[in-house]
Enzyme design. Structure first.
Site, PDB file in Angstrom:
ATOM      1  N   ARG A  19     133.331 116.240   3.629  1.00  0.00           N
ATOM      2  CA  ARG A  19     132.656 115.790   2.416  1.00  0.00           C
ATOM      3  C   ARG A  19     131.159 115.697   2.670  1.00  0.00           C
ATOM      4  O   ARG A  19     130.695 115.658   3.812  1.00  0.00           O
ATOM      5  CB  ARG A  19     133.206 114.448   1.944  1.00  0.00           C
ATOM      6  CG  ARG A  19     133.026 113.309   2.910  1.00  0.00           C
ATOM      7  CD  ARG A  19     133.873 112.098   2.538  1.00  0.00           C
ATOM      8  NE  ARG A  19     133.455 111.452   1.324  1.00  0.00           N
ATOM      9  CZ  ARG A  19     134.220 111.355   0.228  1.00  0.00           C
ATOM     10  NH1 ARG A  19     135.428 111.836   0.208  1.00  0.00           N
ATOM     11  NH2 ARG A  19     133.775 110.743  -0.838  1.00  0.00           N
ATOM     12  N   GLU A  66     139.182 112.449 -10.486  1.00  0.00           N
ATOM     13  CA  GLU A  66     139.847 111.323 -11.133  1.00  0.00           C
ATOM     14  C   GLU A  66     138.843 110.735 -12.116  1.00  0.00           C
ATOM     15  O   GLU A  66     137.720 110.401 -11.731  1.00  0.00           O
ATOM     16  CB  GLU A  66     140.247 110.273 -10.084  1.00  0.00           C
ATOM     17  CG  GLU A  66     140.960 109.115 -10.734  1.00  0.00           C
ATOM     18  CD  GLU A  66     141.390 108.032  -9.747  1.00  0.00           C
ATOM     19  OE1 GLU A  66     141.226 108.216  -8.533  1.00  0.00           O
ATOM     20  OE2 GLU A  66     141.878 106.998 -10.237  1.00  0.00           O
ATOM     21  N   LYS A  89     132.387 106.345  -5.602  1.00  0.00           N
ATOM     22  CA  LYS A  89     132.416 105.929  -7.006  1.00  0.00           C
ATOM     23  C   LYS A  89     132.563 104.417  -7.121  1.00  0.00           C
ATOM     24  O   LYS A  89     132.004 103.810  -8.022  1.00  0.00           O
ATOM     25  CB  LYS A  89     133.557 106.633  -7.738  1.00  0.00           C
ATOM     26  CG  LYS A  89     133.181 108.030  -8.182  1.00  0.00           C
ATOM     27  CD  LYS A  89     134.234 108.618  -9.102  1.00  0.00           C
ATOM     28  CE  LYS A  89     135.341 109.224  -8.293  1.00  0.00           C
ATOM     29  NZ  LYS A  89     136.313 109.970  -9.103  1.00  0.00           N
TER      30      LYS A  89
HETATM   31  P1  ATP Z   1     134.697 108.870  -4.320  1.00  0.00           P
HETATM   32  O1  ATP Z   1     134.963 108.777  -2.847  1.00  0.00           O
HETATM   33  O2  ATP Z   1     133.266 109.030  -4.671  1.00  0.00           O
HETATM   34  O3  ATP Z   1     135.403 107.831  -5.133  1.00  0.00           O
HETATM   35  P2  ATP Z   1     136.815 110.649  -4.879  1.00  0.00           P
HETATM   36  O4  ATP Z   1     137.247 111.611  -3.857  1.00  0.00           O
HETATM   37  O5  ATP Z   1     137.664 109.467  -5.023  1.00  0.00           O
HETATM   38  O6  ATP Z   1     135.303 110.288  -4.693  1.00  0.00           O
HETATM   39  P3  ATP Z   1     137.625 112.357  -6.965  1.00  0.00           P
HETATM   40  O7  ATP Z   1     137.387 112.236  -8.420  1.00  0.00           O
HETATM   41  O8  ATP Z   1     139.003 112.224  -6.464  1.00  0.00           O
HETATM   42  O9  ATP Z   1     136.679 111.319  -6.284  1.00  0.00           O
HETATM   43  O10 ATP Z   1     136.984 113.693  -6.429  1.00  0.00           O
HETATM   44  C1  ATP Z   1     137.227 114.938  -6.988  1.00  0.00           C
HETATM   45  C2  ATP Z   1     137.023 115.979  -5.932  1.00  0.00           C
HETATM   46  O11 ATP Z   1     135.714 115.903  -5.394  1.00  0.00           O
HETATM   47  C3  ATP Z   1     137.981 115.786  -4.781  1.00  0.00           C
HETATM   48  O12 ATP Z   1     138.554 117.038  -4.461  1.00  0.00           O
HETATM   49  C4  ATP Z   1     137.140 115.268  -3.668  1.00  0.00           C
HETATM   50  O13 ATP Z   1     137.618 115.696  -2.433  1.00  0.00           O
HETATM   51  C5  ATP Z   1     135.760 115.856  -3.996  1.00  0.00           C
HETATM   52  N1  ATP Z   1     134.711 114.990  -3.479  1.00  0.00           N
HETATM   53  C6  ATP Z   1     134.523 113.678  -3.717  1.00  0.00           C
HETATM   54  N2  ATP Z   1     133.475 113.204  -3.024  1.00  0.00           N
HETATM   55  C7  ATP Z   1     132.975 114.248  -2.318  1.00  0.00           C
HETATM   56  C8  ATP Z   1     131.891 114.417  -1.403  1.00  0.00           C
HETATM   57  N3  ATP Z   1     131.100 113.394  -1.065  1.00  0.00           N
HETATM   58  N4  ATP Z   1     131.680 115.639  -0.876  1.00  0.00           N
HETATM   59  C9  ATP Z   1     132.458 116.677  -1.220  1.00  0.00           C
HETATM   60  N5  ATP Z   1     133.492 116.597  -2.063  1.00  0.00           N
HETATM   61  C10 ATP Z   1     133.759 115.403  -2.620  1.00  0.00           C
HETATM   62 MG    MG Z   2     139.894 110.940  -4.878  1.00  0.00          MG
END
Ligand code: ATP
Ligand code: MG
Length: 564
Positions: free
Chosen positions: A262, A37, A272
């Site tokens: 994760r 995102e 984020k």
């Molecule tokens: P955050 O929790 O940091 O806001 P998010 O999941 O909201 O992260 P996205 O932009 O949706 O951020 O993430 C893109 C991809 O990266 C998703 O498929 C998510 O599952 C993966 N991802 C995000 N954080 C992690 C992590 N700490 N370890 C592994 N994969 C991750």
């Molecule tokens: Mg997300």
């Protein structure tokens, strides 16, 4: 198909993919995606997901899409899209022409929504978001149906058209899937599919005032792109039945979701939202502050894509949440930098040394090894002269027994040069040591005495006249506790910020080789760590170096302890 990857058994996701390829599921084609995102910069947790998704595509002859999950126009920006593309490329992956945006599917998602309304599987609800939450029930109580749940298909179509046409205010109406208000899985209790948002979208402008929710956009985007393995993190496990429900009700390409744990890292926040808060409150100097766990931050700090990929390989992929010791990341970094980094001599805290028996205008060039790990890196020549700088803490006036460096009357080896002996200590009026008078032994050129006498210490140095000046920034962990997310009541994670996370040293002296220092190249400052030029702060005659990581290796010690 390989059952082993680099001599290691396949992780559970690769095992699934491998089986699917063997069984010719989807004709044996593998299509994955990385779906950020664009509401922030990528961090090291995302690197795990990128390496997994792009890695699997590479290993199984498939492809990996880069898809921006841009369904929430209030938080998303072009700056984030650009940074994400830069970071994925920098990590070493290529999506080719497969760059997609969920917003490109808004028309099709809208048509899918109408399809569900026509099937009697979706309805427009007038309850407010708060009421919807209230009606939804809890883990122990079933939800109760909205009074608007049984609207006719015709009425739902008309109201949804009205939502789309801007007839209603934000929050006045939503479109919900009609599933099961008593489902044990709360996500299945008539989840919201569309909400009204009068917001400009970076890509679709003001075309839409209704936007799909994540759950309605994500799986359908996977399906539109023919994603065979939709790999996401464990928090989406409870969304999977809904993911499958939409695909089944719409009768579209059967993408499947698989969840993995994760990445969590000690001393690090990987959210984020929290990283944005650090940026917005000025706790750090932007998303690419070298102390940030963002890919742009650690790149500026001197991390290499090779080190990060190796780290992701070592942590593996599992279905159990855990916390990885950040020193493993540092270990992978040192392993990589040790192989590639040019060695140089830099004095961070200079103390002047005058070699009294060296010719006044004399100067000579001494041979130094560029990288003992890489013979091909060759040698360079380092100027030596009568006036030098050494590290202030390489001298002690009254040393304890186990101090093997320079002290009055003691002899040490200057790396690649000579033995010197300290004959006299010069102080200022306040008693501070400002200069050492030393003599050298011309017989010891190159660092060995022909008479076989030994010295216990070897120190680094630079020639005063030829050396150049720079600022050097030393970094430490941004947080001073292992789990910055665990906070006492009334505090937030920022309470754990380490006030010593950056130390700025001015007036450091560098051997002249570093005049040609370039961005993106790692240098080992002998005995001090790995450093790189800061591309943002260095310009013209001003040089600023970041310490990427120190030389001391806590991980090796932990690993050793665990073995014994
Ligand atoms: P955050 O929790 O940091 O806001 P998010 O999941 O909201 O992260 P996205 O932009 O949706 O951020 O993430 C893109 C991809 O990266 C998703 O498929 C998510 O599952 C993966 N991802 C995000 N954080 C992690 C992590 N700490 N370890 C592994 N994969 C991750
Ligand atoms: Mg997300």
């Amino acid at each position: 198909m390989a059952e082993l990857l680099n001599d290691k058994p396949l992780d559970f996701v690769r095992q699934i993919v491998s089986d699917d390829v063997r069984n010719k599921t989807h004709e044996g084609v593998v299509v994955t995606r990385f779906p950020p995102e664009p509401n922030g910069y990528l961090h090291i947790g995302h690197a795990k997901s990128i390496c997994l998704n792009f890695g699997i595509a590479q290993e199984f002859g498939g492809r990996c899409h880069l898809r921006f999950d841009d369904t929430n126009p209030t938080k998303e920006e072009q700056e984030y899209i650009d940074s994400i593309k830069t970071d994925v490329r920098w990590l070493g992956f290529d999506w080719g022409r497969h760059e997609y945006y969920a917003s490109d599917y808004f028309d099709r998602l809208h048509a899918f929504a109408i399809q569900l309304i026509e099937k009697g599987k979706a309805y427009v609800d007038d309850l407010s978001m708060d009421q919807i939450r209230e009606y939804r029930g809890t883990l122990t109580e079933p939800g109760k149906p909205s009074p608007f749940r049984d609207r006719s298909i015709q009425e739902n179509l008309a109201l949804f058209e009205g939502m789309r046409g801007g007839k209603f205010k934000e929050g006045e109406k939503v479109l919900r899937a009609k599933i099961d208000m008593a489902s044990p899985n709360i996500n299945m209790r008539d989840p919201v599919m569309y909400r009204i948002l009068f917001a400009e979208h970076p890509r679709t402008g003001s075309k839409w005032c209704i936007y799909p929710m994540y759950d309605f956009a994500h799986g359908q985007s996977d399906s539109i792109e023919g994603i065979t393995h939709s790999i996401c993190t464990l928090e989406f496990e409870n969304h999977k039945p809904l993911y499958d429900w939409f695909i089944q009700e719409l009768g579209i390409f059967p993408s499947h979701q698989y969840e993995f744990a994760r990445l969590n890292l000690t001393y690090t926040v990987l959210s984020k939202r929290k990283l944005l808060e650090l940026v917005n409150t000025g706790a750090v100097d932007g998303w690419d502050d070298p102390r940030m766990p963002t890919l742009s931050g650690i790149r500026r700090r001197g991390y290499t894509p090779e080190a990060i990929r190796e780290f992701c390989k070592r942590i593996g992929v599992a279905r159990v949440d855990g916390v990885i010791d950040v020193s493993l990341l540092e270990y992978c970094l040192r392993e990589d930098l040790n192989k590639r980094a040019q060695r140089v001599m830099v004095v961070l805290d200079p103390l002047k040394v005058v070699i009294t028996n060296y010719p006044k205008d004399g100067t000579e060039l001494l041979e130094a090894v560029n990288n003992p790990e890489d013979e091909a890196a060759g040698m360079r020549r380092v100027p030596f002269s009568r006036e030098l700088y050494i590290e202030r803490d390489d001298f002690m006036e009254n040393p304890p027994k186990d101090f093997f460096r320079l002290a009055p009357g003691r002899e040490v080896r200057l790396r690649y040069a000579y033995f010197i002996r300290c004959d006299e200590v010069i102080k200022d009026d306040n008693g501070n040591v400002i200069e050492l008078r030393c003599s050298y032994d011309p017989q010891t050129k190159g660092g060995n005495a022909p008479d076989g006498r030994k010295v216990k210490g070897t120190i680094h140095w630079v020639s005063a006249a030829e050396s150049i000046e720079a600022e050097v920034r030393l970094y430490d962990r941004l947080f001073n506790v292992e789990d910055p997310n665990a906070v006492a009541e009334g505090q937030d994670f920022k309470a754990h910020l380490n006030s010593q996370s950056m130390v700025i040293l001015k007036g450091c002296r560098l051997e002249p080789f570093l005049k040609q220092a370039a961005c993106g190249i790692s240098y080992q400052f002998e005995r001090k760590g790995y450093f790189c030029l800061d591309g943002k702060l260095s310009h013209g005659g001003t040089l600023v170096f970041n310490r990427t990581v120190s030389l001391k290796d806590t991980w090796a010690k932990i690993a050793q302890k665990n073995k014994s």
